[in-house]
Scaffold this motif. Structure first.
Motif, PDB file in Angstrom:
ATOM      1  N   HIS A 267       1.961  -4.180   3.611  1.00  0.00           N
ATOM      2  CA  HIS A 267       3.084  -3.424   3.938  1.00  0.00           C
ATOM      3  C   HIS A 267       2.545  -2.052   3.457  1.00  0.00           C
ATOM      4  O   HIS A 267       2.452  -1.759   2.427  1.00  0.00           O
ATOM      5  CB  HIS A 267       4.360  -3.828   3.579  1.00  0.00           C
ATOM      6  CG  HIS A 267       4.905  -5.265   3.610  1.00  0.00           C
ATOM      7  ND1 HIS A 267       5.252  -5.571   4.972  1.00  0.00           N
ATOM      8  CD2 HIS A 267       4.588  -6.305   3.527  1.00  0.00           C
ATOM      9  CE1 HIS A 267       5.909  -6.831   5.157  1.00  0.00           C
ATOM     10  NE2 HIS A 267       4.941  -7.428   4.083  1.00  0.00           N
ATOM     11  N   ALA A 268       2.769  -1.085   4.258  1.00  0.00           N
ATOM     12  CA  ALA A 268       2.345   0.288   4.156  1.00  0.00           C
ATOM     13  C   ALA A 268       3.866   0.941   3.644  1.00  0.00           C
ATOM     14  O   ALA A 268       4.693   0.882   4.509  1.00  0.00           O
ATOM     15  CB  ALA A 268       1.706   1.001   5.259  1.00  0.00           C
ATOM     16  N   LEU A 269       3.736   1.509   2.497  1.00  0.00           N
ATOM     17  CA  LEU A 269       5.253   2.180   1.921  1.00  0.00           C
ATOM     18  C   LEU A 269       4.908   3.533   1.501  1.00  0.00           C
ATOM     19  O   LEU A 269       3.710   4.016   1.475  1.00  0.00           O
ATOM     20  CB  LEU A 269       5.490   1.317   0.755  1.00  0.00           C
ATOM     21  CG  LEU A 269       5.821  -0.103   1.080  1.00  0.00           C
ATOM     22  CD1 LEU A 269       6.204  -0.610  -0.541  1.00  0.00           C
ATOM     23  CD2 LEU A 269       6.975  -0.212   1.912  1.00  0.00           C
TER      24      LEU A 269
ATOM     25  N   ALA B 193       2.341   6.323 -10.808  1.00  0.00           N
ATOM     26  CA  ALA B 193       3.553   6.493 -10.338  1.00  0.00           C
ATOM     27  C   ALA B 193       4.235   5.444  -9.376  1.00  0.00           C
ATOM     28  O   ALA B 193       5.287   4.929  -9.442  1.00  0.00           O
ATOM     29  CB  ALA B 193       3.814   7.692  -9.894  1.00  0.00           C
ATOM     30  N   ASP B 194       3.409   5.002  -8.344  1.00  0.00           N
ATOM     31  CA  ASP B 194       3.691   3.977  -7.301  1.00  0.00           C
ATOM     32  C   ASP B 194       3.892   2.628  -7.984  1.00  0.00           C
ATOM     33  O   ASP B 194       4.958   1.907  -7.864  1.00  0.00           O
ATOM     34  CB  ASP B 194       2.613   3.794  -6.507  1.00  0.00           C
ATOM     35  CG  ASP B 194       2.377   4.958  -5.591  1.00  0.00           C
ATOM     36  OD1 ASP B 194       3.563   5.825  -5.348  1.00  0.00           O
ATOM     37  OD2 ASP B 194       1.255   5.331  -5.057  1.00  0.00           O
ATOM     38  N   LEU B 195       3.366   2.152  -9.142  1.00  0.00           N
ATOM     39  CA  LEU B 195       3.398   0.988  -9.747  1.00  0.00           C
ATOM     40  C   LEU B 195       4.629   1.213 -10.902  1.00  0.00           C
ATOM     41  O   LEU B 195       5.319   0.059 -10.645  1.00  0.00           O
ATOM     42  CB  LEU B 195       2.104   0.762 -10.849  1.00  0.00           C
ATOM     43  CG  LEU B 195       2.255  -0.438 -11.730  1.00  0.00           C
ATOM     44  CD1 LEU B 195       2.248  -1.433 -10.925  1.00  0.00           C
ATOM     45  CD2 LEU B 195       1.128  -0.460 -12.860  1.00  0.00           C
TER      46      LEU B 195
ATOM     47  N   VAL C 151       0.117  -3.919  -5.955  1.00  0.00           N
ATOM     48  CA  VAL C 151       0.530  -2.756  -5.603  1.00  0.00           C
ATOM     49  C   VAL C 151      -1.018  -1.787  -5.466  1.00  0.00           C
ATOM     50  O   VAL C 151      -1.619  -1.711  -6.359  1.00  0.00           O
ATOM     51  CB  VAL C 151       1.495  -1.903  -6.684  1.00  0.00           C
ATOM     52  CG1 VAL C 151       1.704  -0.468  -6.548  1.00  0.00           C
ATOM     53  CG2 VAL C 151       2.690  -2.662  -6.750  1.00  0.00           C
ATOM     54  N   VAL C 152      -1.071  -1.285  -4.225  1.00  0.00           N
ATOM     55  CA  VAL C 152      -2.159  -0.274  -4.209  1.00  0.00           C
ATOM     56  C   VAL C 152      -1.668   0.935  -4.251  1.00  0.00           C
ATOM     57  O   VAL C 152      -0.904   1.483  -3.314  1.00  0.00           O
ATOM     58  CB  VAL C 152      -2.865  -0.595  -3.065  1.00  0.00           C
ATOM     59  CG1 VAL C 152      -4.124   0.410  -2.719  1.00  0.00           C
ATOM     60  CG2 VAL C 152      -3.436  -1.818  -2.843  1.00  0.00           C
TER      61      VAL C 152
ATOM     62  N   VAL D 247       0.911  -1.164   0.136  1.00  0.00           N
ATOM     63  CA  VAL D 247      -0.053  -0.074  -0.087  1.00  0.00           C
ATOM     64  C   VAL D 247       1.065   1.179  -0.127  1.00  0.00           C
ATOM     65  O   VAL D 247       1.797   1.589   1.002  1.00  0.00           O
ATOM     66  CB  VAL D 247      -1.055   0.102   1.425  1.00  0.00           C
ATOM     67  CG1 VAL D 247      -1.759   1.296   1.034  1.00  0.00           C
ATOM     68  CG2 VAL D 247      -1.780  -1.286   1.398  1.00  0.00           C
ATOM     69  N   CYS D 248       0.832   2.126  -0.978  1.00  0.00           N
ATOM     70  CA  CYS D 248       1.921   3.164  -1.349  1.00  0.00           C
ATOM     71  C   CYS D 248       1.230   4.417  -1.079  1.00  0.00           C
ATOM     72  O   CYS D 248       0.181   4.906  -1.683  1.00  0.00           O
ATOM     73  CB  CYS D 248       2.365   2.968  -2.755  1.00  0.00           C
ATOM     74  SG  CYS D 248       3.176   1.506  -3.156  1.00  0.00           S
ATOM     75  N   GLY D 249       1.765   5.093  -0.231  1.00  0.00           N
ATOM     76  CA  GLY D 249       1.414   6.646  -0.105  1.00  0.00           C
ATOM     77  C   GLY D 249       0.308   6.973   0.738  1.00  0.00           C
ATOM     78  O   GLY D 249       0.440   7.732   1.576  1.00  0.00           O
TER      79      GLY D 249
END
Length: 214
Positions: A24-26, A50-52, A45-46, A7-9
């Motif tokens: 995992h929180a990133l 841009a995170d992907l 990827v959540v 989980v991004c951002g």
């Protein structure tokens, strides 16, 4: 169910993950120190396009593109990746697909500054000369150049004119531009400084992205 969920951002925007699935929180656009220890053979990827792209770049650098399936749950309604590959608009449906769907290879586009493009790239108001493979695509000015992954590698659209827009589409493995200084934007992220030369090109290995059934 399979996959490690990253989980991004913006973790507050992510859908409910089933019990037993590692999460995992990133930070947004995670880098080497954030993600390399978490790379497995199945990732979800959540986040944003841009995170992907950031995750795909780490897979490329670690030579894991062929060994890893990637599911994607876009948190932005205007995700170019979701439009391009027909991913569900509802985050809950997108997560279900990402955890249980089948992966298929899709083109991964690189640039000559060390980045990757997974959805949409744009260069605004270029003035110069551009080629798609060996075909002259532009000589002079344009309102914009957009690039996205496509069957041959990439699809480039050149838009000319201010009032009457004229669009020309090119498909190939590489798009090269020499221009007055511009700032390319890849998956919503502008390059840090203006450049006079820029290339997008198909990587030799594809991204194994989980997609809806055909």
């Amino acid at each position: 169910m399979r996959g490690t969920v990253l989980v991004c951002g913006r973790p507050g925007e992510s859908p409910q993950v089933p019990e037993g699935v590692a999460v995992h929180a990133l930070p947004a656009r995670p880098g080497r120190s954030d993600i390399d220890s978490l790379l497995t053979d199945a990732l979800v990827v959540v986040g944003s396009d841009a995170d992907l792209a950031a995750v795909a770049l780490r897979l490329l650098r670690r030579e894991r593109l062929d060994a890893t399936t990637v599911g994607y749950v876009p948190v932005d309604r205007d995700s170019a990746v979701a439009r391009l590959w027909g991913l569900p608009a509802n985050p809950r449906d997108a997560l279900a697909l990402a955890l249980s769907g089948e992966a298929r290879p899709v083109p991964l586009v690189r640039d000559d500054a060390g980045g990757v493009l997974v959805g949409h790239g744009v260069i605004r108001q270029p003035r110069g000369v551009a080629y798609c493979d060996d075909t002259l695509a532009l000589r002079g000015e344009a309102a914009s150049i957009t690039v996205r992954p496509g069957p041959a590698g990439l699809v480039a659209t050149i838009t000319r004119g201010r009032l009457l827009r004229r669009r020309t589409v090119f498909e190939g493995r590489a798009f090269q531009l020499g221009t007055a200084p511009v700032r390319p934007v890849s998956d919503g992220v502008p390059y840090p400084r203006p450049l006079e030369r820029w290339t997008w090109y198909r990587h030799t290995h594809d991204l194994r992205l989980v997609l809806p059934a055909r």
